[in-house]
Design an enzyme around this catalytic site. Structure first.
Site, short mmCIF file in Angstrom:
data_model
loop_
_atom_site.label_atom_id
_atom_site.label_comp_id
_atom_site.label_asym_id
_atom_site.label_seq_id
_atom_site.Cartn_x
_atom_site.Cartn_y
_atom_site.Cartn_z
CD GLU A 138 -2.44 1.62 -0.67
OE1 GLU A 138 -2.82 2.81 -0.65
OE2 GLU A 138 -1.27 1.28 -0.93
CG ASP A 173 -4.53 5.94 -0.08
OD1 ASP A 173 -5.27 6.94 -0.15
OD2 ASP A 173 -3.38 5.93 -0.55
CD GLN A 199 -0.48 5.31 2.31
OE1 GLN A 199 -1.12 4.89 1.35
NE2 GLN A 199 0.83 5.16 2.40
CD GLU A 235 0.69 6.74 -1.21
OE1 GLU A 235 1.58 5.95 -1.57
OE2 GLU A 235 -0.48 6.38 -0.96
#
Length: 252
Positions: A138, A173, A199, A235
């Site tokens: 990530e 993300d 996310q 998240e």
């Protein structure tokens, strides 16, 4: 849309098994977490079985947090510690039937760091493959994690290509990508074949998705149109009582 509650942030004031039950009560379809290792796997498994939820992912340990570490796998000279963290994560994931592990790179830069990260990811992918586990990497934004080895999706794709294992994917993300690169719609469309998990959180404050500069109604619609049907990871930092921030899930 289906959503996964990231219990590293949501209901973080509760023990992990209780947080799993809270996520079920709130209407989430799955859960994920950061570092569950202090909680016995039996307790987590019992909560997952009772709620019918699956723990979608967890992270490798960060290392010496007091010393400022935030991952080990790109740190030259720390291979032994990095691989011990990988082994621990795989064992925990197998015990609770978790399909994804985020291997954290850490604060590093340069060719040696790249070589180290690639070699440790090959180790992780090889160890995880027999269990059907996907390894995730990530990119983190430079504001929250200055000096982190991986900060862009292009860099992540280069690492994935160098590792050469099919069970290595990108953790996309939206919060981090928007801060570093923007253009979320096109990036999701282009990168979808390489994405293992998505996310989201508001930008720039990392709160609930019904605030900030990103139109998540459009992002969620785009993801659905593209045929991605796995739960999306919420998240975000609730800044207080998690239940008071959940009006967005009914709208979505």
């Amino acid at each position: 849309m289906r959503f996964s509650a990231n219990l590293g942030f949501l209901w973080a004031d509760r023990p992990l098994p209780e947080a799993i039950h809270a996520a079920k009560a709130a209407g989430f379809s799955a859960v994920e977490c950061h570092w569950p290792y202090d909680v016995p796997t039996e307790a987590v498994t019992a909560a997952l079985q009772k709620t019918g939820l699956r723990m979608l992912g967890l992270n490798t340990r960060r290392g010496d947090v007091a010393a400022g570490e935030n991952g080990l796998s790109a740190l030259p000279g720390r291979d032994k510690d990095a691989r011990a963290a990988i082994d621990e994560a795989i064992a925990y994931a197998v015990a609770i039937n978790t399909p994804n592990i985020h291997v954290m790179a850490g604060f590093a830069e340069g060719r040696d760091a790249h070589k180290t990260f690639v070699e440790n990811l090959r180790y992780a992918c090889e160890k995880a493959a027999p269990h059907g586990i996907t390894i995730l990497i990530e990119p983190l934004n430079k504001y929250d994690a200055p000096g982190y080895f991986l900060i862009t999706t292009d860099h992540a794709l280069a690492v994935i290509a160098d590792v050469g294992f099919t069970n290595l994917k990108l953790m996309f993300d939206c919060y981090h990508v928007q801060l570093m690169e923007g253009d979320l719609t096109h990036r999701i469309e282009t990168l979808l074949p390489s994405i293992g998990h998505i996310q989201f959180a508001s930008v720039p404050d990392r709160g609930a998705p019904d605030q900030g500069e990103v139109n998540y109604a459009h992002i969620f619609s785009t993801i659905t149109r593209l045929g991605y049907d796995a739960p999306l990871g919420a998240e975000y930092k609730p800044g207080g009582d998690t239940d008071a921030t959940l009006s967005w899930i009914n709208d979505a």
